[in-house]
Design a protein around this motif. Structure first.
Motif, short mmCIF file in Angstrom:
data_model
loop_
_atom_site.label_atom_id
_atom_site.label_comp_id
_atom_site.label_asym_id
_atom_site.label_seq_id
_atom_site.Cartn_x
_atom_site.Cartn_y
_atom_site.Cartn_z
N SER A 340 0.83 -1.20 0.00
CA SER A 340 0.00 0.00 0.00
C SER A 340 0.87 1.26 0.00
N TYR A 341 0.28 2.36 -0.51
CA TYR A 341 0.99 3.64 -0.51
C TYR A 341 1.18 4.20 0.89
N ASP A 342 0.47 3.64 1.87
CA ASP A 342 0.65 4.11 3.25
C ASP A 342 1.90 3.55 3.90
N ALA A 343 2.56 2.54 3.28
CA ALA A 343 3.72 1.90 3.88
C ALA A 343 4.98 2.70 3.61
N ASN A 344 5.96 2.51 4.51
CA ASN A 344 7.27 3.13 4.36
C ASN A 344 8.13 2.25 3.46
N PRO A 345 8.58 2.71 2.30
CA PRO A 345 9.37 1.86 1.39
C PRO A 345 10.65 1.31 2.01
N GLY A 346 11.31 2.10 2.84
CA GLY A 346 12.55 1.62 3.46
C GLY A 346 12.30 0.45 4.38
N ILE A 347 11.22 0.53 5.19
CA ILE A 347 10.90 -0.59 6.09
C ILE A 347 10.51 -1.83 5.28
N VAL A 348 9.77 -1.63 4.18
CA VAL A 348 9.34 -2.75 3.35
C VAL A 348 10.55 -3.48 2.76
N ARG A 349 11.53 -2.75 2.28
CA ARG A 349 12.72 -3.37 1.72
C ARG A 349 13.46 -4.20 2.76
N GLU A 350 13.57 -3.66 3.97
CA GLU A 350 14.28 -4.37 5.03
C GLU A 350 13.53 -5.63 5.44
N LEU A 351 12.20 -5.52 5.59
CA LEU A 351 11.40 -6.69 5.97
C LEU A 351 11.46 -7.78 4.91
N ALA A 352 11.40 -7.41 3.64
CA ALA A 352 11.40 -8.39 2.55
C ALA A 352 12.74 -9.15 2.50
N GLY A 414 1.99 -4.86 10.06
CA GLY A 414 0.79 -4.07 9.79
C GLY A 414 0.80 -3.40 8.43
N ILE A 415 1.54 -3.92 7.48
CA ILE A 415 1.62 -3.35 6.14
C ILE A 415 0.62 -4.09 5.25
N ALA A 416 -0.27 -3.34 4.61
CA ALA A 416 -1.34 -3.93 3.80
C ALA A 416 -0.83 -4.26 2.41
N LEU A 417 -1.36 -5.36 1.88
CA LEU A 417 -1.09 -5.74 0.49
C LEU A 417 -2.30 -5.31 -0.34
N PRO A 418 -2.16 -4.33 -1.21
CA PRO A 418 -3.32 -3.78 -1.93
C PRO A 418 -3.79 -4.73 -3.03
N TYR A 419 -5.01 -4.50 -3.45
CA TYR A 419 -5.57 -5.22 -4.58
C TYR A 419 -6.16 -4.19 -5.53
N ARG A 420 -6.28 -4.55 -6.75
CA ARG A 420 -6.74 -3.62 -7.76
C ARG A 420 -8.19 -3.21 -7.47
N GLN A 421 -8.48 -1.90 -7.52
CA GLN A 421 -9.82 -1.40 -7.28
C GLN A 421 -10.09 -0.21 -8.19
N HIS A 422 -11.39 0.07 -8.45
CA HIS A 422 -11.84 1.17 -9.31
C HIS A 422 -12.86 2.01 -8.55
N ASP A 423 -12.74 3.33 -8.65
CA ASP A 423 -13.70 4.26 -8.04
C ASP A 423 -14.60 4.83 -9.13
N ILE A 424 -15.94 4.84 -8.87
CA ILE A 424 -16.93 5.36 -9.81
C ILE A 424 -17.47 6.67 -9.24
N HIS A 425 -17.35 7.74 -9.99
CA HIS A 425 -17.82 9.06 -9.55
C HIS A 425 -19.07 9.45 -10.34
N VAL A 426 -20.17 9.80 -9.63
CA VAL A 426 -21.41 10.25 -10.26
C VAL A 426 -21.42 11.78 -10.23
N ARG A 427 -21.52 12.41 -11.38
CA ARG A 427 -21.40 13.87 -11.48
C ARG A 427 -22.65 14.59 -10.99
N GLY A 428 -23.82 13.98 -11.02
CA GLY A 428 -25.05 14.66 -10.58
C GLY A 428 -26.12 13.65 -10.25
N PRO A 429 -27.30 14.14 -9.74
CA PRO A 429 -28.39 13.22 -9.41
C PRO A 429 -29.00 12.63 -10.68
N VAL A 430 -29.62 11.46 -10.52
CA VAL A 430 -30.29 10.77 -11.61
C VAL A 430 -31.78 10.72 -11.30
#
Length: 464
Positions: A340-352, A414-430
């Motif tokens: 995840s983008y919330d993780a510290n890259p330096g810590i991830v490299r050391e843990l791996a 406590g480092i999360a492994l992300p999965y692919r996701q998509h966000d759908i934005h609705v511009r106005g009421p229907v």
């Protein structure tokens, strides 16, 4: 050279002997011998039937080698005829003590024929091919039977009289039979010696594996060539006549056996340049496995799932081959992963790196390393690299162990492994609009179809 007239004269001399032998069966001594044979057959049948279970139990109770167990099993299968031979021979001994030897001639012949068949049928089992074993047993028994019945001279005359002429060369059935027997025996002996030579070469540690195989193949070719030459010379075949057909035969081999010759030459090249050898781990296309043997025509490769592929030598010369153990047993493997983008890259490299080092098959030197490779759409991408020195034990399995160790290390931190996701934005009421059903439609007849609706963009978003 024996002519048909000479053979017929010999046959005419043999016929009276056969007639006399048949007449002897009508004499009292002949009838007695026939009755003894019938009695011996019955006693052998019931005696073997009674003794076989007891002998089988005794054999099962023995603690001996597998070879001896096979021999005892072969003897038990022929117990009936062995008992028959013993009874007949005993009758011959008794009759020769009380009367003339000629009055037990039939018993002696039948007993000897049966005894020879038992010996040949057991001895032929050293040949692994069942068809070849039966053929050898039948041929040896016919030869022994002709000798016992004193019909060998007549048989030789018959085979020698069946001949045809090719130029100055006379080819008879006797010559062909001698050639087959002599060549078969010499080729079998050459095969035994070549296998013994190859086993001896495998124990020579001063030679490389490829040179051991090459020396064994050259020894095999030389022994078989000597066997063919000696076999042809033994039967009196003039080797200079082969030169007449050498040109045509060479041309035919060039076209018909082109692939075979190509594989033979490729096998010699592979052994000489030492590019592959028994024990190497190679990849060729979708095939990944360990080389078990180098043949004259193909290479045997056993994969991790136990399948054995026979790859022609030519394919290893003309195609790209990955030899994982050509110059060094050490192989570097790559394992990509993302966090995840919330993780510290330096810590991830050391843990791996630490997680990979905990796996038993991963080499400590060079130590595992982890590199940040890219900022992906939904994760920060890393590449974990480590070394192993036993690729023959498999590559996928060690990657799986490293991934499991990496999973545990990241979850503990406590480092999360992300999965692919998509966000759908609705511009106005229907806006949903319900319309009354038309006459004749399913809804007007009491049915309840799914509600229909249409979406309309807000007033401000409509195109002018």
């Amino acid at each position: 050279m024996v002519t048909w007239e000479e053979f017929l004269k010999a046959l005419e001399a043999t016929v009276p002997q056969l007639v006399l032998s048949l007449r002897a069966l009508t004499q009292p001594s002949g009838i007695v011998q026939l009755l003894i044979l019938i009695l011996a057959t019955a006693l052998a049948h019931y005696g073997a039937r009674w003794a076989r279970p007891h002998l089988e139990n005794w054999v099962r109770a023995q603690e001996t080698s597998m070879r001896r167990m096979r021999f005892l099993a072969l003897v038990l299968r022929r117990l009936r005829i062995i008992v028959f031979v013993a009874i007949v021979w005993l009758a011959v001994v008794v009759m020769r003590e009380v009367t003339w030897p000629s009055r037990s001639y039939l018993l002696l012949v039948i007993g000897n024929l049966a005894a020879v068949w038992v010996i040949i049928s057991i001895s032929s089992r050293i040949i692994r091919n069942p068809l070849a074993a039966r053929t050898v047993a039948l041929g040896c028994w016919i030869f022994a039977a002709l000798s016992i019945l004193d019909l060998m001279p007549q048989a030789v005359l018959l085979l020698d009289s069946m001949a045809f002429q090719v130029g100055s060369l006379r080819i008879s059935a006797l010559l062909i039979l001698k050639a087959l027997v002599t060549l078969t025996a010499l080729l079998w002996l050459a095969g035994v010696l070549s296998r013994a030579t190859e086993r001896r070469m495998e124990r020579v540690q001063d030679l490389s594996p490829s040179m051991r195989v090459l020396a064994g193949k050259f020894a095999r070719i030389g022994l078989f060539t000597i066997a063919v030459v000696l076999g042809l010379q033994t039967i009196g075949f003039d080797l200079t006549t082969i030169t007449v057909f050498s040109g045509a035969v060479g041309l035919g081999l060039g076209f018909g056996l082109q692939k075979v010759v190509s594989n033979l030459v490729s096998g010699v090249i592979l052994l000489l340049d030492k590019s592959i050898k028994p024990g190497d781990v190679i990849s060729l296309g979708e095939t990944y496995g360990s080389i078990t043997s180098l043949g004259a025509r193909y290479v045997s490769v056993v994969t991790r799932d136990g399948r054995e592929y026979l790859i022609p030598n030519e394919d290893l010369i003309t195609n790209q081959v990955i030899n994982w153990t050509y110059s060094d047993q050490k192989v570097r493997l790559d394992v990509p992963f993302g966090v995840s983008y919330d993780a510290n890259p330096g810590i991830v490299r050391e843990l791996a790196a630490k997680a990979a080092a905990r796996v038993s098959r991963v080499e400590a030197h060079p130590a595992p390393v982890c590199h940040l490779t890219a900022f992906g759409e939904s994760s920060v991408d890393f590449l974990l690299r480590f070394w192993i020195d036993d690729p023959g034990k498999g590559v996928v399995n060690v990657k799986g162990e490293v991934l499991l160790a990496l999973w545990d290390a990241l979850h503990e931190a406590g480092i999360a492994l992300p999965y692919r996701q998509h966000d759908i934005h609705v511009r106005g009421p229907v806006e949903l609009v319900y319309r009354e059903p038309l006459a004749g439609s399913p809804a007007s007849q009491g049915e309840s179809p799914a509600p229909q609706g249409e979406s309309r963009a807000p007033q401000g978003d409509r195109d002018e």
